[in-house]
Motif scaffolding. Structure first.
Motif, PDB file in Angstrom:
ATOM      1  N   LEU A   1      29.896 -89.175  21.723  1.00  0.00           N
ATOM      2  CA  LEU A   1      28.915 -88.104  21.894  1.00  0.00           C
ATOM      3  C   LEU A   1      27.690 -88.635  22.620  1.00  0.00           C
ATOM      4  O   LEU A   1      27.215 -89.735  22.333  1.00  0.00           O
ATOM      5  CB  LEU A   1      28.492 -87.546  20.522  1.00  0.00           C
ATOM      6  N   ALA A   2      27.182 -87.851  23.568  1.00  0.00           N
ATOM      7  CA  ALA A   2      25.912 -88.174  24.218  1.00  0.00           C
ATOM      8  C   ALA A   2      25.236 -86.867  24.620  1.00  0.00           C
ATOM      9  O   ALA A   2      25.904 -85.834  24.780  1.00  0.00           O
ATOM     10  CB  ALA A   2      26.128 -89.060  25.440  1.00  0.00           C
ATOM     11  N   ILE A   3      23.911 -86.916  24.781  1.00  0.00           N
ATOM     12  CA  ILE A   3      23.129 -85.728  25.118  1.00  0.00           C
ATOM     13  C   ILE A   3      22.480 -85.905  26.484  1.00  0.00           C
ATOM     14  O   ILE A   3      22.012 -87.003  26.822  1.00  0.00           O
ATOM     15  CB  ILE A   3      22.034 -85.453  24.055  1.00  0.00           C
ATOM     16  N   SER A   4      22.441 -84.825  27.246  1.00  0.00           N
ATOM     17  CA  SER A   4      21.831 -84.851  28.573  1.00  0.00           C
ATOM     18  C   SER A   4      20.330 -85.091  28.462  1.00  0.00           C
ATOM     19  O   SER A   4      19.718 -84.843  27.420  1.00  0.00           O
ATOM     20  CB  SER A   4      22.087 -83.519  29.291  1.00  0.00           C
ATOM     21  N   PRO A   5      19.698 -85.565  29.542  1.00  0.00           N
ATOM     22  CA  PRO A   5      18.262 -85.857  29.499  1.00  0.00           C
ATOM     23  C   PRO A   5      17.387 -84.649  29.167  1.00  0.00           C
ATOM     24  O   PRO A   5      16.344 -84.802  28.521  1.00  0.00           O
ATOM     25  CB  PRO A   5      17.952 -86.365  30.909  1.00  0.00           C
ATOM     26  N   ASP A   6      17.822 -83.442  29.556  1.00  0.00           N
ATOM     27  CA  ASP A   6      17.017 -82.248  29.242  1.00  0.00           C
ATOM     28  C   ASP A   6      17.263 -81.736  27.832  1.00  0.00           C
ATOM     29  O   ASP A   6      16.615 -80.787  27.385  1.00  0.00           O
ATOM     30  CB  ASP A   6      17.253 -81.140  30.273  1.00  0.00           C
ATOM     31  N   GLY A   7      18.202 -82.350  27.108  1.00  0.00           N
ATOM     32  CA  GLY A   7      18.437 -81.989  25.712  1.00  0.00           C
ATOM     33  C   GLY A   7      19.257 -80.745  25.498  1.00  0.00           C
ATOM     34  O   GLY A   7      19.431 -80.311  24.355  1.00  0.00           O
ATOM     35  N   GLN A   8      19.804 -80.152  26.543  1.00  0.00           N
ATOM     36  CA  GLN A   8      20.534 -78.887  26.390  1.00  0.00           C
ATOM     37  C   GLN A   8      22.047 -79.072  26.268  1.00  0.00           C
ATOM     38  O   GLN A   8      22.712 -78.314  25.569  1.00  0.00           O
ATOM     39  CB  GLN A   8      20.251 -77.977  27.592  1.00  0.00           C
ATOM     40  N   THR A   9      22.584 -80.061  26.953  1.00  0.00           N
ATOM     41  CA  THR A   9      24.032 -80.228  27.052  1.00  0.00           C
ATOM     42  C   THR A   9      24.473 -81.477  26.314  1.00  0.00           C
ATOM     43  O   THR A   9      23.794 -82.504  26.342  1.00  0.00           O
ATOM     44  CB  THR A   9      24.448 -80.345  28.538  1.00  0.00           C
ATOM     45  N   ILE A  10      25.611 -81.377  25.643  1.00  0.00           N
ATOM     46  CA  ILE A  10      26.237 -82.566  25.063  1.00  0.00           C
ATOM     47  C   ILE A  10      27.550 -82.825  25.781  1.00  0.00           C
ATOM     48  O   ILE A  10      28.181 -81.907  26.309  1.00  0.00           O
ATOM     49  CB  ILE A  10      26.496 -82.426  23.539  1.00  0.00           C
ATOM     50  N   VAL A  11      27.937 -84.101  25.804  1.00  0.00           N
ATOM     51  CA  VAL A  11      29.268 -84.459  26.267  1.00  0.00           C
ATOM     52  C   VAL A  11      29.981 -85.106  25.089  1.00  0.00           C
ATOM     53  O   VAL A  11      29.399 -85.902  24.354  1.00  0.00           O
ATOM     54  CB  VAL A  11      29.233 -85.401  27.484  1.00  0.00           C
ATOM     55  N   THR A  12      31.224 -84.741  24.892  1.00  0.00           N
ATOM     56  CA  THR A  12      32.036 -85.309  23.809  1.00  0.00           C
ATOM     57  C   THR A  12      33.280 -85.938  24.401  1.00  0.00           C
ATOM     58  O   THR A  12      33.827 -85.464  25.402  1.00  0.00           O
ATOM     59  CB  THR A  12      32.445 -84.231  22.795  1.00  0.00           C
ATOM     60  N   GLY A  13      33.710 -87.019  23.777  1.00  0.00           N
ATOM     61  CA  GLY A  13      34.904 -87.711  24.238  1.00  0.00           C
ATOM     62  C   GLY A  13      35.863 -87.948  23.093  1.00  0.00           C
ATOM     63  O   GLY A  13      35.449 -88.084  21.937  1.00  0.00           O
ATOM     64  N   ALA A  14      37.154 -88.007  23.402  1.00  0.00           N
ATOM     65  CA  ALA A  14      38.169 -88.165  22.364  1.00  0.00           C
ATOM     66  C   ALA A  14      39.360 -88.932  22.910  1.00  0.00           C
ATOM     67  O   ALA A  14      39.486 -89.165  24.116  1.00  0.00           O
ATOM     68  CB  ALA A  14      38.619 -86.800  21.841  1.00  0.00           C
ATOM     69  N   GLY A  15      40.244 -89.307  21.983  1.00  0.00           N
ATOM     70  CA  GLY A  15      41.462 -90.008  22.345  1.00  0.00           C
ATOM     71  C   GLY A  15      42.451 -89.144  23.103  1.00  0.00           C
ATOM     72  O   GLY A  15      43.486 -89.643  23.556  1.00  0.00           O
ATOM     73  N   ASP A  16      42.140 -87.850  23.258  1.00  0.00           N
ATOM     74  CA  ASP A  16      42.979 -87.002  24.113  1.00  0.00           C
ATOM     75  C   ASP A  16      42.677 -87.258  25.598  1.00  0.00           C
ATOM     76  O   ASP A  16      43.190 -86.560  26.465  1.00  0.00           O
ATOM     77  CB  ASP A  16      42.801 -85.519  23.771  1.00  0.00           C
ATOM     78  N   GLU A  17      41.829 -88.273  25.843  1.00  0.00           N
ATOM     79  CA  GLU A  17      41.486 -88.741  27.186  1.00  0.00           C
ATOM     80  C   GLU A  17      40.764 -87.688  28.010  1.00  0.00           C
ATOM     81  O   GLU A  17      40.968 -87.557  29.226  1.00  0.00           O
ATOM     82  CB  GLU A  17      42.737 -89.254  27.911  1.00  0.00           C
ATOM     83  N   THR A  18      39.897 -86.916  27.339  1.00  0.00           N
ATOM     84  CA  THR A  18      39.040 -85.977  28.051  1.00  0.00           C
ATOM     85  C   THR A  18      37.593 -86.135  27.600  1.00  0.00           C
ATOM     86  O   THR A  18      37.312 -86.532  26.462  1.00  0.00           O
ATOM     87  CB  THR A  18      39.450 -84.504  27.806  1.00  0.00           C
ATOM     88  N   LEU A  19      36.683 -85.835  28.513  1.00  0.00           N
ATOM     89  CA  LEU A  19      35.261 -85.682  28.216  1.00  0.00           C
ATOM     90  C   LEU A  19      34.926 -84.216  28.452  1.00  0.00           C
ATOM     91  O   LEU A  19      35.221 -83.659  29.514  1.00  0.00           O
ATOM     92  CB  LEU A  19      34.413 -86.566  29.142  1.00  0.00           C
ATOM     93  N   ARG A  20      34.322 -83.589  27.448  1.00  0.00           N
ATOM     94  CA  ARG A  20      34.030 -82.151  27.538  1.00  0.00           C
ATOM     95  C   ARG A  20      32.528 -81.922  27.411  1.00  0.00           C
ATOM     96  O   ARG A  20      31.869 -82.537  26.578  1.00  0.00           O
ATOM     97  CB  ARG A  20      34.782 -81.381  26.441  1.00  0.00           C
ATOM     98  N   PHE A  21      32.024 -81.015  28.243  1.00  0.00           N
ATOM     99  CA  PHE A  21      30.601 -80.726  28.285  1.00  0.00           C
ATOM    100  C   PHE A  21      30.338 -79.356  27.666  1.00  0.00           C
ATOM    101  O   PHE A  21      31.004 -78.380  27.995  1.00  0.00           O
ATOM    102  CB  PHE A  21      30.100 -80.743  29.736  1.00  0.00           C
TER     103      PHE A  21
END
Length: 344
Positions: free
Chosen positions: A297-317
């Protein structure tokens, strides 16, 4: 790494948040070889809007403005990336390796600045405090490193009895929280080599750690599969504030910097993402789409968007939090209404 290029994905059904609808992920990035390992921290988002991702033995950078992908480094067949962490400002990226090294890279030049030793086993957790970098390893130790100093580390923190898998500095840079596979949450100050606070209430590994940007000394932590709880602590008064059983493994926690809300990501058994209002801990949204544990998990600099990652080999915004501007406008309306009421 053309497969890391983003493509539009609109199949996910998502709940809505009270203050704004949560839209389906605006992008999904393919992330081949993204490890399904609870103890690693392989995704981070910089203040300059660049996402760093550790995939196998390589680190890739994705520019969120241009969608350009850059291969930063390749550790070779004998090593792999276990953690990545951006400095709070600028282009320096720390990379923790399976061999126990910590590398510092200047992402603007794709150049390694230095390599630092100390850990005997993999480095799965990194946290910056200005020029001070903390690294946590499977060898149970935390090393404090001043990247301006010649020595590889300035101090060694010993307190955990198993692998260190979570590290976070408070917003005022005065306290460091660490979580381990020993089910402990420890708090250190800037100068201590022994923990100043010890919390042992969790019954599983503590990877998920987050300091509130709104309340000084407010700390949230989450436990693994056997625990499933998010706990809140006041480190100023050394008190346990509350506990919420989420029903599944807590992998990450992060506070919104714009509103008093936080997001948690989960593993066994539901692989969901939950947005909470604090302090009521009412659920604002439950987001689904990942088919494996949501370990990153990480958050964008503007604080609005998160990105999530998983073992399904995808990053989702996901757009989950309101902008600071919308909150200011909302506050101004409240002031106007209050003023109007007073004038009447």
């Amino acid at each position: 790494m053309h497969s890391l290029s983003p493509f539009i994905h609109n199949d996910d059904v998502v709940s809505t948040v009270n203050h704004t609808p949560v839209k389906p992920p605006r992008k999904v990035l393919d992330a081949p070889a993204l490890q399904d390992d609870f103890y690693l921290n392989l995704v981070d988002w910089s203040s300059l809007n660049v996402l760093a991702v550790g995939l196998g033995n390589c680190v890739y950078l994705w520019n969120a403005c241009s969608s350009k992908v850059t291969k930063l480094c390749d550790l070779g067949n004998d090593d792999c990336v276990c953690s990545v962490g951006w400095a709070q400002r600028g282009t320096l990226l720390a990379v923790g390796t399976n061999s126990g090294q910590v590398q510092i890279w200047d992402a603007s030049q794709c150049k390694m600045i230095r390599t630092m030793e100390g850990h005997r086993l993999r480095v799965g957790a990194l946290a910056w405090s200005s020029s001070l970098l903390s690294s946590g390893g499977k060898d149970k130790n935390i090393y404090q490193r001043d990247i301006r100093a010649q020595d590889d580390f300035v101090s060694k923190l010993s307190g955990h009895k198993s692998e260190v898998c979570g590290l976070k500095w408070s917003y005022d840079n005065r306290e460091l929280a660490s979580g381990g596979n020993d089910n402990r949450l420890l708090v250190w100050n800037q100068h201590s080599t022994q923990p100043v606070l010890k919390y042992c209430e969790h019954t599983a590994a503590v990877k998920a750690i987050a300091w509130s940007p709104h309340v000084h000394g407010l700390l949230a932590s989450g436990g693994g599969t056997a625990d499933r709880c998010i706990r809140f602590w006041n480190t100023t008064t050394n008190s346990h504030l509350s506990c919420m059983d989420t029903g599944s493994q807590v992998c990450n926690l992060a506070w919104s910097k714009n509103v008093n809300e936080l997001v948690s990501t989960h593993g066994y058994s539901q692989n969901q993402i939950i947005v909470w209002r604090y302090p009521t801990m009412s659920k604002l949204a439950t987001l689904t789409g990942h088919t494996y544990r949501v370990l990153y998990l990480a958050i964008s600099p503007d604080g609005q968007t998160i990105v999530t990652g998983a073992g399904d080999e995808t990053l989702r915004f996901w757009n989950v939090f309101p902008s600071l501007k919308s909150q200011v406008n909302h506050s101004l309306k409240d002031i106007e209404q209050c003023s109007s009421y007073l004038l009447d």
